[in-house]
Scaffold this active site. Structure first.
Site, PDB file in Angstrom:
ATOM      1  N   GLN A  55      -9.892   1.628   2.350  1.00 30.68           N
ATOM      2  CA  GLN A  55      -8.987   2.396   3.211  1.00 30.68           C
ATOM      3  C   GLN A  55      -9.779   3.373   4.084  1.00 30.68           C
ATOM      4  OE1 GLN A  55      -5.857   1.357   3.118  1.00 30.68           O
ATOM      5  NE2 GLN A  55      -6.396   0.065   1.386  1.00 30.68           N
ATOM      6  N   TYR A  81      -6.278  -1.267  -6.602  1.00 32.01           N
ATOM      7  CA  TYR A  81      -5.613  -2.434  -6.023  1.00 32.01           C
ATOM      8  C   TYR A  81      -4.943  -2.131  -4.696  1.00 32.01           C
ATOM      9  CZ  TYR A  81      -1.031  -1.380  -8.420  1.00 32.01           C
ATOM     10  OH  TYR A  81       0.143  -0.849  -8.896  1.00 32.01           O
ATOM     11  N   GLU A  82      -4.515  -3.232  -4.028  1.00 32.40           N
ATOM     12  CA  GLU A  82      -3.981  -3.202  -2.657  1.00 32.40           C
ATOM     13  C   GLU A  82      -4.998  -2.649  -1.662  1.00 32.40           C
ATOM     14  OE1 GLU A  82      -1.625  -4.953  -2.514  1.00 32.40           O
ATOM     15  OE2 GLU A  82      -0.633  -4.821  -4.443  1.00 32.40           O
ATOM     16  N   GLY A  83      -6.261  -2.954  -1.880  1.00 31.61           N
ATOM     17  CA  GLY A  83      -7.331  -2.443  -1.024  1.00 31.61           C
ATOM     18  C   GLY A  83      -7.857  -1.146  -1.607  1.00 31.61           C
ATOM     19  N   ARG A 102       0.819  -1.210   0.000  1.00 33.33           N
ATOM     20  CA  ARG A 102       0.000   0.000   0.000  1.00 33.33           C
ATOM     21  C   ARG A 102       0.854   1.261   0.000  1.00 33.33           C
ATOM     22  NH1 ARG A 102      -4.619  -2.391   4.186  1.00 33.33           N
ATOM     23  NH2 ARG A 102      -5.754  -3.520   2.559  1.00 33.33           N
TER      24      ARG A 102
END
Length: 589
Positions: free
Chosen positions: A441, A434-436, A293
């Site tokens: 978040q 992507y990556e959450g 992230r």
């Protein structure tokens, strides 16, 4: 296409002036601010000479599946081999693993430069380092001895295998199974999708870090394990040439990052080795995702930096339109038109804001890993979840904003392939996802970081920001803006209380405005950093143009900070917004 200039001075300013106290506290003797500048200057040449010439063919041809596996675009393997041979792959891996041990601030700064050259290439480089970190921290001696040096140097690459067709954010739905063998290894079977760098021809082996459900373990998240599954395992002759039941039937056809192989992977009785203990799969994967992230933020900054450099060069060269302000005759470079000039300065200010936020987050992450100073480590761990979510979301959205503005600056020429801006705009669109996703978040910030039962990370962040303001010099240009920033921090504290109450009474109202809250917290961090910028500009020997940086700071306070007021107004109106949303007939159209 304009020439690329690595932002060496910007990073030297961060490391030796703006964030000097934080940087020096975690820097080794070798990892000085001067060394950071030297590293970035040399890597900037690699980006200009080796990566940028591949941009067009990499985007046009992309990756392709063949009988021998996935093939990357022409020139990619040679560039990657040069990258590894020159020692860039081992820049911030541990000395005992054959690396140079320069630390994550160096690594993430390098991620920015590589992403300016090619986001796809940067992905191949960066993902393996998360796998390296997981093995280093919780892997057994066999895994460390077998994989760390090869992954750390870049000789072998790696991937993170988390997502499945039916399981995205909800990891309890994972179906990939791991059955223990008599020798203590495991057989993995299942299907993973959206795997960046899941298969390619850049290296002779790819080491997959796979989240799977252990047969016979408890249901739910506690039954998940984390496994190392190499594409090839050691054969009888000792060579890593024996296929290990991992195949790639297809890669995704994507909007952008065409040179990055986003793969579907099938595991059919693949041999895997457990990393850590059974049930530690999720914490291990989340440890890797922290790095991913933060890396996403720097990827966005890299694209934004490249976009604004090209937009500025174009605006200075493109002659169009009359002088509507000064009355001069003849056409002008469009950079002299007020609206274009505003956008160039806005792009510069946003990119600088994102870089400050991301680099601060990197330094806090580094402090959180400090095993010698427990108090400093605990403070950093309190701040890190807030800064990590904020940096990932805000920097990725700034990347999209700046790149879109760069296209507008080019006008019709930005919409066609010739300038390369449309490639950047397609590539950068993945970063808020992507990556959450950025919504995830934001929800994490509201649901878990206001008060998780043990600590209040947002309150701790506000106290940390107030402490930075208190340490500023008593006089200076920054003092004129201190009251506005202090008032902002007070508004954030009020909103925290509001959200805590709404989570108990009307959770819909709190959750629908989570992104507004994330941006509000981000403004608090960024505004405090711009105060520090103005104070630092009085120092001698600056590696940047102080007039340009002062103008960026002034523009932030005059133009961008008022956005925080809009966020506050939306948060205050959360009840009315909830009523509108819930009364809307979704199925009527």
């Amino acid at each position: 296409m304009s020439n690329y200039q690595a932002p060496v001075g910007e990073y030297q300013f961060l490391a030796s002036h703006l964030l000097a106290k934080e940087f020096q506290a975690c820097a080794s003797e070798e990892g000085s601010a001067q060394m950071l500048g030297t590293v970035l200057e040399n890597l900037g040449r690699f980006v200009s000479e080796r990566l940028l010439p591949l941009t067009d063919i990499a985007d046009r041809q992309g990756c392709r599946v063949t009988a021998e596996g996935v093939k990357t675009p022409p020139g990619y393997r040679a560039a990657y081999e040069d990258f590894v041979a020159d020692g860039w792959g081992a820049l911030h891996t541990a000395v005992e693993d054959g690396g140079q041990g320069l630390g994550w601030p160096f690594g993430f700064a390098c991620d920015e430069l590589l992403s300016s050259g090619s986001m796809a290439f940067a992905l191949y480089v960066s993902i393996r380092l998360g796998v390296y970190s997981v093995i280093k921290s919780i892997g057994c001696d066999y895994l460390r001895q077998t994989y760390l040096e090869k992954i750390g140097s870049g000789e072998w690459n790696a991937s993170m295998c988390l997502t499945e067709p039916q399981s995205g954010t909800d990891l309890s739905l994972i179906r990939t199974t791991a059955r223990v063998n008599e020798d203590g290894t495991y057989q993995l079977s299942g299907n993973k999708i959206f795997i960046s760098g899941g298969d390619h021809d850049l290296t002779d082996n790819i080491v997959h870090l796979v989240l799977a459900r252990i047969q016979g373990a408890a249901a739910g998240l506690s039954g998940l394990g984390l496994f190392i599954v190499p594409k090839f395992k050691a054969a009888a002759d000792g060579r890593w040439s024996q296929a290990n039941g991992v195949t790639c039937p297809r890669i995704e056809e994507k909007l952008g990052i065409h040179a990055s192989a986003t793969a579907e992977l099938l595991f059919a009785g693949a041999q895997g080795w457990l990393v850590g203990q059974p049930g530690e799969g999720l914490p291990g994967m989340f440890a890797m995702m922290k790095l991913a992230r933060i890396g996403t933020a720097f990827q966005a900054i890299g694209v934004a930096e490249r976009a604004v450099q090209q937009a500025t060069a174009y605006a200075l060269e493109r002659v169009q339109g009359r002088d509507l302000c000064g009355g001069r005759k003849g056409a002008l470079p469009i950079a002299e038109h007020p609206n274009i000039r505003r956008e160039i300065v806005r792009m510069r200010m946003l990119t600088a804001s994102a870089r400050m936020l991301a680099f601060t987050t990197t330094l806090v992450y580094e402090h959180s890993q400090n095993r010698e100073d427990r108090e400093a480590s605990q403070r950093a761990r309190l701040l890190l979840p807030v800064l990590m979510s904020t940096a990932k979301a805000i920097c990725s959205e700034i990347g999209v904003d700046v790149t879109s503005a760069a296209m507008q600056t080019h006008g019709g020429h930005g919409y066609i392939r010739d300038t390369g801006i449309e490639v950047l705009l397609r590539d950068v669109q993945i970063l808020p996802i992507y990556e959450g996703t950025n919504d995830v978040q934001s929800l994490d910030l509201v649901v878990r970081r206001l008060d998780d039962g043990r600590q209040q990370s947002v309150d701790g962040t506000l106290q940390w920001l107030r402490g930075q303001i208190a340490e500023l010099p008593a006089v200076g240009e920054h003092r004129a803006h201190v009251p506005a920033v202090e008032a902002l921090l007070g508004q954030i504290a009020d909103v925290v209380q509001q959200l805590q109450n709404e989570l108990k009474t009307t959770p819909f109202a709190a959750l629908q405005c989570a992104r507004e809250f994330l941006w509000l917290v981000g403004h608090g961090v960024i505004a405090t950093l711009w105060l520090r910028v103005l104070a630092a500009l009085d120092q001698p020997g600056l590696p940047i143009d102080p007039a340009a940086k002062r103008a960026e700071a002034q523009f932030y306070f005059a133009y961008q900070l008022p956005d925080a007021g809009l966020r506050v107004a939306r948060l205050k109106a959360s009840g009315a917004i909830q009523a509108a949303l819930q009364s809307y007939p979704l199925h009527s159209r």
